[in-house]
Design a protein around this motif. Structure first.
Motif, PDB file in Angstrom:
ATOM      1  N   MET A  37       1.714  -5.624  13.967  1.00 62.66           N
ATOM      2  CA  MET A  37       1.337  -4.908  12.619  1.00 62.66           C
ATOM      3  C   MET A  37       1.188  -5.450  11.181  1.00 62.66           C
ATOM      4  SD  MET A  37       4.072  -1.642  13.039  1.00 62.66           S
ATOM      5  CE  MET A  37       4.097  -1.138  11.562  1.00 62.66           C
ATOM      6  N   ASN A  38       0.849  -7.147  11.315  1.00 61.37           N
ATOM      7  CA  ASN A  38       0.325  -8.090  10.250  1.00 61.37           C
ATOM      8  C   ASN A  38      -0.252  -7.020   9.521  1.00 61.37           C
ATOM      9  OD1 ASN A  38       1.198 -10.038   8.485  1.00 61.37           O
ATOM     10  ND2 ASN A  38      -0.951 -11.172   9.463  1.00 61.37           N
ATOM     11  N   TYR A  39      -2.154  -6.785  10.184  1.00 63.27           N
ATOM     12  CA  TYR A  39      -2.764  -6.906   9.875  1.00 63.27           C
ATOM     13  C   TYR A  39      -2.772  -5.415   8.696  1.00 63.27           C
ATOM     14  CZ  TYR A  39      -4.937 -10.983  11.870  1.00 63.27           C
ATOM     15  OH  TYR A  39      -5.436 -12.048  12.006  1.00 63.27           O
ATOM     16  N   PHE A  40      -2.153  -4.580   9.837  1.00 70.18           N
ATOM     17  CA  PHE A  40      -2.190  -3.119   9.832  1.00 70.18           C
ATOM     18  C   PHE A  40      -1.186  -3.196   7.705  1.00 70.18           C
ATOM     19  CE2 PHE A  40      -0.390   1.259   9.360  1.00 70.18           C
ATOM     20  CZ  PHE A  40      -1.504   1.984   9.939  1.00 70.18           C
ATOM     21  N   ARG A  41      -0.415  -3.824   7.371  1.00 65.10           N
ATOM     22  CA  ARG A  41       0.540  -3.820   6.663  1.00 65.10           C
ATOM     23  C   ARG A  41      -0.750  -4.298   5.420  1.00 65.10           C
ATOM     24  NH1 ARG A  41       4.815  -6.232   9.405  1.00 65.10           N
ATOM     25  NH2 ARG A  41       4.324  -8.192   8.965  1.00 65.10           N
ATOM     26  N   GLN A  42      -0.965  -4.607   5.858  1.00 59.96           N
ATOM     27  CA  GLN A  42      -2.481  -5.704   4.708  1.00 59.96           C
ATOM     28  C   GLN A  42      -3.490  -4.214   3.849  1.00 59.96           C
ATOM     29  OE1 GLN A  42      -4.868  -9.018   4.568  1.00 59.96           O
ATOM     30  NE2 GLN A  42      -3.526  -9.329   6.936  1.00 59.96           N
ATOM     31  N   ILE A  43      -3.302  -3.043   4.843  1.00 54.82           N
ATOM     32  CA  ILE A  43      -4.210  -1.755   4.788  1.00 54.82           C
ATOM     33  C   ILE A  43      -3.511  -1.548   4.339  1.00 54.82           C
ATOM     34  CG2 ILE A  43      -5.403   0.089   5.772  1.00 54.82           C
ATOM     35  CD1 ILE A  43      -6.826  -2.517   6.776  1.00 54.82           C
ATOM     36  N   LEU A  44      -2.262  -1.130   4.199  1.00 54.31           N
ATOM     37  CA  LEU A  44      -1.628  -0.649   3.098  1.00 54.31           C
ATOM     38  C   LEU A  44      -2.081  -0.337   2.219  1.00 54.31           C
ATOM     39  CD1 LEU A  44       1.863  -0.765   5.531  1.00 54.31           C
ATOM     40  CD2 LEU A  44       0.473   1.484   5.407  1.00 54.31           C
ATOM     41  N   ARG A  45      -2.009  -1.342   1.402  1.00 51.32           N
ATOM     42  CA  ARG A  45      -2.447  -1.820   0.517  1.00 51.32           C
ATOM     43  C   ARG A  45      -3.197  -0.244  -0.427  1.00 51.32           C
ATOM     44  NH1 ARG A  45      -5.472  -6.046   1.763  1.00 51.32           N
ATOM     45  NH2 ARG A  45      -7.619  -6.241   1.903  1.00 51.32           N
ATOM     46  N   PHE A  46      -3.795   0.599   0.389  1.00 52.39           N
ATOM     47  CA  PHE A  46      -5.554   1.170  -0.036  1.00 52.39           C
ATOM     48  C   PHE A  46      -4.582   2.441  -0.055  1.00 52.39           C
ATOM     49  CE2 PHE A  46      -7.692  -1.708   2.076  1.00 52.39           C
ATOM     50  CZ  PHE A  46      -9.042  -1.766   0.963  1.00 52.39           C
ATOM     51  N   ALA A  47      -2.650   2.709   0.714  1.00 54.66           N
ATOM     52  CA  ALA A  47      -1.908   3.615   0.396  1.00 54.66           C
ATOM     53  C   ALA A  47      -1.652   4.321  -1.085  1.00 54.66           C
ATOM     54  CB  ALA A  47      -1.133   3.941   1.240  1.00 54.66           C
ATOM     55  N   LYS A  48      -1.449   2.990  -2.115  1.00 59.44           N
ATOM     56  CA  LYS A  48      -0.910   2.996  -2.925  1.00 59.44           C
ATOM     57  C   LYS A  48      -1.246   4.626  -3.951  1.00 59.44           C
ATOM     58  CE  LYS A  48       0.651  -1.571  -3.739  1.00 59.44           C
ATOM     59  NZ  LYS A  48       0.723  -2.765  -4.224  1.00 59.44           N
ATOM     60  N   PRO A  49      -2.470   5.140  -3.975  1.00 57.94           N
ATOM     61  CA  PRO A  49      -3.197   5.740  -4.629  1.00 57.94           C
ATOM     62  C   PRO A  49      -2.238   7.304  -4.994  1.00 57.94           C
ATOM     63  CG  PRO A  49      -4.915   4.432  -4.793  1.00 57.94           C
ATOM     64  CD  PRO A  49      -3.738   4.341  -3.552  1.00 57.94           C
ATOM     65  N   TYR A  50      -2.080   7.229  -3.091  1.00 58.31           N
ATOM     66  CA  TYR A  50      -1.942   8.354  -2.360  1.00 58.31           C
ATOM     67  C   TYR A  50      -0.458   8.708  -2.011  1.00 58.31           C
ATOM     68  CZ  TYR A  50      -6.777   8.153  -1.909  1.00 58.31           C
ATOM     69  OH  TYR A  50      -7.888   7.924  -2.494  1.00 58.31           O
ATOM     70  N   ARG A  51       0.567   8.098  -2.783  1.00 60.04           N
ATOM     71  CA  ARG A  51       2.304   7.831  -3.074  1.00 60.04           C
ATOM     72  C   ARG A  51       2.473   8.841  -2.682  1.00 60.04           C
ATOM     73  NH1 ARG A  51       4.461   3.088  -6.120  1.00 60.04           N
ATOM     74  NH2 ARG A  51       2.602   3.680  -7.386  1.00 60.04           N
ATOM     75  N   LYS A  52       2.255   9.906  -3.544  1.00 61.91           N
ATOM     76  CA  LYS A  52       3.148  10.681  -4.046  1.00 61.91           C
ATOM     77  C   LYS A  52       2.616  11.835  -2.488  1.00 61.91           C
ATOM     78  CE  LYS A  52      -0.988  13.343  -6.323  1.00 61.91           C
ATOM     79  NZ  LYS A  52      -0.789  14.107  -7.165  1.00 61.91           N
ATOM     80  N   TYR A  53       1.925  12.180  -1.877  1.00 65.94           N
ATOM     81  CA  TYR A  53       1.658  12.958  -0.227  1.00 65.94           C
ATOM     82  C   TYR A  53       2.022  12.070   0.391  1.00 65.94           C
ATOM     83  CZ  TYR A  53      -2.462  14.282  -2.248  1.00 65.94           C
ATOM     84  OH  TYR A  53      -3.054  14.820  -3.531  1.00 65.94           O
ATOM     85  N   GLY A  54       2.575  10.212   0.702  1.00 64.41           N
ATOM     86  CA  GLY A  54       2.927  10.054   1.520  1.00 64.41           C
ATOM     87  C   GLY A  54       4.527  10.479   1.582  1.00 64.41           C
ATOM     88  N   TYR A  55       5.471  11.004   0.222  1.00 63.42           N
ATOM     89  CA  TYR A  55       7.113  11.142  -0.414  1.00 63.42           C
ATOM     90  C   TYR A  55       6.847  12.045  -0.029  1.00 63.42           C
ATOM     91  CZ  TYR A  55       7.016   6.232  -2.829  1.00 63.42           C
ATOM     92  OH  TYR A  55       7.017   5.579  -3.534  1.00 63.42           O
ATOM     93  N   LEU A  56       6.452  13.521   0.226  1.00 61.03           N
ATOM     94  CA  LEU A  56       6.166  15.027   0.589  1.00 61.03           C
ATOM     95  C   LEU A  56       6.273  14.752   1.630  1.00 61.03           C
ATOM     96  CD1 LEU A  56       3.739  16.542  -2.557  1.00 61.03           C
ATOM     97  CD2 LEU A  56       6.542  16.681  -2.158  1.00 61.03           C
TER      98      LEU A  56
END
Length: 609
Positions: A1-20
């Motif tokens: 999942m090394n490459y997929f972890r690099q994609i996760l940086r695009f998830a930062k603006p949507y963290r609140k939806y992830g937490y919910l």
């Protein structure tokens, strides 16, 4: 999942939806476990399979006994307080409790999926935007080694794969594991001994799921590359349909395409078969585990009398409840493997090195005052030098033409002046400043380009002309069209300037497309004009119209004209004759004819033609 972890940086603006999503997944897992085990202790009391408890129990260290005795006591108290209808009311209460738990479970599930939608689609949008921005910023040389279809596949199929993988990741990390954990806690409370027996099967299931996942990533990567190849063939076919039909090459291209789809079919079958086997294998292993629990637990109930039959049924239901999340985890793992393969292909572009970049303190140059100087420039695309110690000076307001045989390096000069490529040796200077020290945006703002291939877009005439000046008024656009000798034919189009010209300007003739390209350059109104064989693909009548337009455009401008047809550059201030990347003759048209050298031979060959 090394490459997929690099994609996760695009998830930062949507963290609140992830937490919910995580929060409601926790509730889902909790209610999922409770909904199965809440009913059985009540039924044992209602159907009198256990003796009623009349005195409130005290906690003595045995959690399971305390919970069961408390349920027994509360339910019996409720039955006795309601007289003859007590048992029916208690049964109704039990039913409503189960309904309520299942309702809470499904509401939590819906809300978890509701918030993951914004999370997943937001990441998809930002990732696609970042990829497109990177494609725009990469130098032209990068794409000379890439297939267009493969790049398109990365921007569409691979991003879609990554999008769905985000759902799998959250299921893998939160929802399904928590469902298993809460269910296991309930099972431990019921019977630690029987739960330990279940744990013997988990390593076996984990080994098989891991083995399938490793194979899946390898085959997914092959399938995604082959999808890009298929798209490349389609893109090339659409672009060259006239040639394919004209040379009766349909069968050859169809064979090439079917070979590619056969390979894709083979890889996709392999991927899907491995993906599909994960779920039934986990279910089969789960059934083996449940059967083992049935046998072992049956001994505890029937022979050892160490486990109540009602609790044993609750335990079996809980054990079976683990199967569904276990299947989902195996599916999520396969999704993650596919997503990681897709992420790798996307990261390859996002992390691609951009060799054409602004210098740290790049100059914003807004005017052209003196000259363009090309000094001792050498350049090669691969191994062989295309230009060798090339030197040329172009004064402001002058028209310099480059002529020579194909492959002599004429178009390369245009590519280097605009910094589509960087020189290997030597310098190119504007007003004495190395173009590497000038910001790319301001450098190109000084230049207008008209190429041999009229590059137009599937949009209106007006929007194609205003590409270099988005805020241009209709008056400015019409003026540019008149200078480019295009206004007359545009007026005769169905909707004039608002007419859509089709894909790559397919609704227009070659001469009309070229005049639109010239109008686009005129509207930009740059001090430097670069014309790369702008009339070589036109018929005689179109060439005359376009040549007139070019002459109108070049007035009071510095122009670099790369020409194949020598009739178009007779009035140039200076003509440089090129051979094998070097200037062999230079002068005006008449001066070069008087030398009776290479230029005269080129003129004679074209006159003969």
């Amino acid at each position: 999942m090394n490459y997929f972890r690099q994609i996760l940086r695009f998830a930062k603006p949507y963290r609140k939806y992830g937490y919910l999503n995580i929060f409601f997944n926790v509730l889902y897992a909790l209610f999922s476990a409770l909904s199965l085990i809440a009913l059985f202790p009540m039924l044992n009391v209602l159907f009198k399979t256990v003796p009623p408890i009349k005195v409130a129990p005290e906690f003595t260290g045995d959690l399971k006994a305390f919970i069961l005795d408390s349920v027994n006591y509360k339910l019996n108290t409720y039955i006795e307080s309601n007289g003859s209808d007590g048992e029916m009311k208690a049964l109704l209460f039990s039913c409503l409790l189960i309904i309520g738990l299942f309702l809470l479970k499904n509401v939590s599930n819906y809300l978890a999926m509701f918030f993951i939608t914004f999370y997943r689609n937001g990441v998809l949008k930002d990732l696609r935007n970042a990829l497109y921005k990177k494609i725009l910023s990469l130098p032209i040389g990068y794409f000379s080694d890439q297939k267009k279809g493969d790049t398109m596949a990365r921007a569409s199929n691979d991003i879609q794969e990554v999008q769905w993988t985000f759902l799998s990741i959250l299921e893998l990390i939160v929802r399904e594991p928590l469902t298993i954990i809460f269910t296991l806690i309930a099972m431990i409370v019921i019977s630690p001994k029987l739960t330990l027996f279940v744990f013997l099967f988990l390593p076996i299931m984990g080994f098989f799921i891991s083995y399938i996942g490793k194979k899946l990533k390898k085959h997914s990567d092959r399938a995604q590359k082959e999808q890009g190849n298929v798209l490349s063939i389609i893109e090339e076919t659409l672009g060259g349909l006239k040639v394919i039909k004209g040379f009766n090459a349909e069968n050859r291209f169809f064979k090439t395409f079917t070979n590619a789809t056969d390979r894709l079919n083979k890889y996709m079958n392999s991927v899907l078969n491995r993906q599909n086997i994960a779920s039934p294998m986990s279910e089969f292993l789960g059934i083996i585990a449940v059967s083992g629990v049935l046998w072992f637990g049956g001994i505890m109930v029937l022979q050892e009398k160490s486990l109540d039959s009602g609790l044993f049924i609750a335990f079996l239901a809980s054990a079976y409840n683990i199967l569904t999340p276990a299947k989902q985890i195996s599916k999520a793992l396969s999704g993650v493997k596919r997503g990681d393969a897709a992420a790798e292909r996307i990261i390859d572009i996002l992390d691609a090195e951009n060799s054409i970049q602004d210098a740290p303190n790049a100059i914003e140059k807004t005017s052209f005052d003196k000259s363009i100087s090309i000094g001792n420039v050498s350049f090669k695309y691969e191994d062989e030098l295309v230009l060798k110690d090339f030197t040329l000076n172009i004064d402001k307001g002058k028209t310099v033409a480059l002529v020579g045989q194909s492959g002599s390096g004429k178009s390369t000069i245009a590519n280097l002046i605009t910094r589509f490529y960087d020189v290997n040796d030597g310098t190119i200077e504007i007003d004495g400043i190395d173009i590497k020290e000038i910001s790319i945006k301001s450098l190109r703002s000084l230049m207008g380009i008209v190429t041999q291939d009229s590059i137009l877009f599937n949009d209106t005439v007006a929007n194609n002309i205003r590409i270099g000046k988005p805020d241009a008024t209709m008056e400015e656009i019409e003026k540019a069209a008149k200078i480019a000798n295009a206004h007359e034919f545009i007026k005769n189009l169905p909707n004039g300037f608002d007419t859509n010209i089709g894909d790559a300007g397919g609704k227009l003739s070659g001469g009309q497309k070229q005049r639109l390209s010239i109008a686009r350059a005129v509207l930009k109104n740059p001090p430097i004009m670069i014309l790369d064989e702008a009339t070589s693909a036109l018929d005689t009548e179109s060439e005359k119209l376009v040549q007139t337009a070019l002459e109108n455009m070049m007035k009071n401008r510095t122009s670099v004209v790369i020409a194949h047809r020598l009739s178009t550059i007779q009035n140039a201030d200076s003509i440089a004759v090129m051979q094998k990347g070097q200037i062999v003759e230079q002068g005006t048209h008449q001066e070069l004819l008087n030398k009776k050298g290479v230029y005269q031979k080129l003129v004679e060959m074209q006159s003969f033609d």
